[in-house]
Design a protein around this motif. Structure first.
Motif, PDB file in Angstrom:
ATOM      1  N   ARG A  25       5.913  14.082   6.872  1.00 11.40           N
ATOM      2  CA  ARG A  25       6.221  14.254   5.448  1.00 11.40           C
ATOM      3  C   ARG A  25       7.058  13.071   4.982  1.00 11.40           C
ATOM      4  O   ARG A  25       8.003  12.674   5.646  1.00 11.40           O
ATOM      5  N   GLY A  26       6.692  12.514   3.834  1.00  9.05           N
ATOM      6  CA  GLY A  26       7.434  11.398   3.263  1.00  9.05           C
ATOM      7  C   GLY A  26       8.476  11.878   2.280  1.00  9.05           C
ATOM      8  O   GLY A  26       8.857  13.054   2.260  1.00  9.05           O
ATOM      9  N   TRP A  78       0.861  -1.181   0.000  1.00  7.68           N
ATOM     10  CA  TRP A  78       0.000   0.000   0.000  1.00  7.68           C
ATOM     11  C   TRP A  78       0.900   1.234   0.000  1.00  7.68           C
ATOM     12  O   TRP A  78       1.141   1.867   1.029  1.00  7.68           O
ATOM     13  N   LEU A  79       1.399   1.595  -1.169  1.00  9.22           N
ATOM     14  CA  LEU A  79       2.410   2.635  -1.288  1.00  9.22           C
ATOM     15  C   LEU A  79       1.862   4.043  -1.073  1.00  9.22           C
ATOM     16  O   LEU A  79       2.639   4.990  -1.002  1.00  9.22           O
ATOM     17  N   PHE A  80       0.552   4.197  -0.949  1.00  9.86           N
ATOM     18  CA  PHE A  80       0.003   5.509  -0.604  1.00  9.86           C
ATOM     19  C   PHE A  80       0.250   5.834   0.874  1.00  9.86           C
ATOM     20  O   PHE A  80       0.060   6.970   1.305  1.00  9.86           O
ATOM     21  N   VAL A  81       0.704   4.843   1.627  1.00 12.30           N
ATOM     22  CA  VAL A  81       1.083   5.024   3.026  1.00 12.30           C
ATOM     23  C   VAL A  81       2.606   5.024   3.091  1.00 12.30           C
ATOM     24  O   VAL A  81       3.257   4.126   2.567  1.00 12.30           O
ATOM     25  N   SER A  82       3.174   6.036   3.744  1.00 13.48           N
ATOM     26  CA  SER A  82       4.632   6.126   3.892  1.00 13.48           C
ATOM     27  C   SER A  82       5.139   5.047   4.834  1.00 13.48           C
ATOM     28  O   SER A  82       4.370   4.454   5.584  1.00 13.48           O
ATOM     29  N   ARG A  83       6.448   4.850   4.824  1.00  9.46           N
ATOM     30  CA  ARG A  83       7.041   3.881   5.759  1.00  9.46           C
ATOM     31  C   ARG A  83       6.667   4.238   7.190  1.00  9.46           C
ATOM     32  O   ARG A  83       6.344   3.379   7.994  1.00  9.46           O
ATOM     33  N   VAL A  84       6.759   5.519   7.526  1.00  7.51           N
ATOM     34  CA  VAL A  84       6.239   6.032   8.802  1.00  7.51           C
ATOM     35  C   VAL A  84       5.323   7.187   8.423  1.00  7.51           C
ATOM     36  O   VAL A  84       5.787   8.253   8.018  1.00  7.51           O
ATOM     37  N   HIS A  85       4.018   6.984   8.524  1.00  4.29           N
ATOM     38  CA  HIS A  85       3.030   7.912   7.986  1.00  4.29           C
ATOM     39  C   HIS A  85       2.457   8.845   9.063  1.00  4.29           C
ATOM     40  O   HIS A  85       2.400  10.053   8.865  1.00  4.29           O
TER      41      HIS A  85
END
Length: 133
Positions: free
Chosen positions: A74-75, A50-57
């Motif tokens: 911020r990603g 689910w790449l719309f979610v950052s590694r730490v969102h």
């Protein structure tokens, strides 16, 4: 104490709560709960693809007086692939938008929901929160 529950919902699962996960932390200054794809840094982890979610969102952080806030971190991209909304109380309606990189203070005793919406399709990450007074 802050309690979080997270459900990931795809278009075909709209309205479903299967796969709900929980995390909690005491209201001590510096306590942190994170939501994202990185299993090493996040207590609540979304699907890896689910790449719309950052590694730490999202980051929920307890301040010096025991108050909690939520930050949309911020990603690596200037323009995010998602939008974030927060709803207080009974989670109804679209909620208020959170700016990219923005911080929302959670009032003491607050409950509600933070929703991360995929801009390209009907997927969302729904994070319910409850803060004990």
């Amino acid at each position: 104490m802050l309690e979080l529950t997270m459900a990931t919902v795809g278009g075909e699962d709209a309205g479903a709560t299967a796969g709900m996960v929980m995390a909690e932390a005491d209201s001590v200054p510096g306590a942190v709960l994170r939501v994202g794809r990185d299993t090493a840094q996040c207590r609540l982890v979304t699907p890896d693809d689910w790449l719309f979610v950052s590694r730490v969102h999202l980051e929920f952080r307890c301040g010096p007086g025991g108050e909690w806030s939520m930050e949309w971190l911020r990603g690596s991209q200037d323009d995010p692939a998602s939008e974030v909304r927060v709803r207080f109380g009974s989670p109804q309606g679209p909620g208020q938008p959170v700016p990219y990189g923005g911080v929302v203070e959670l009032p003491r005793g607050a409950s509600g929901e933070v929703v991360v919406l995929d801009r390209s399709g009907p997927r969302s990450v729904n994070v319910g929160f409850y803060q004990e007074d």
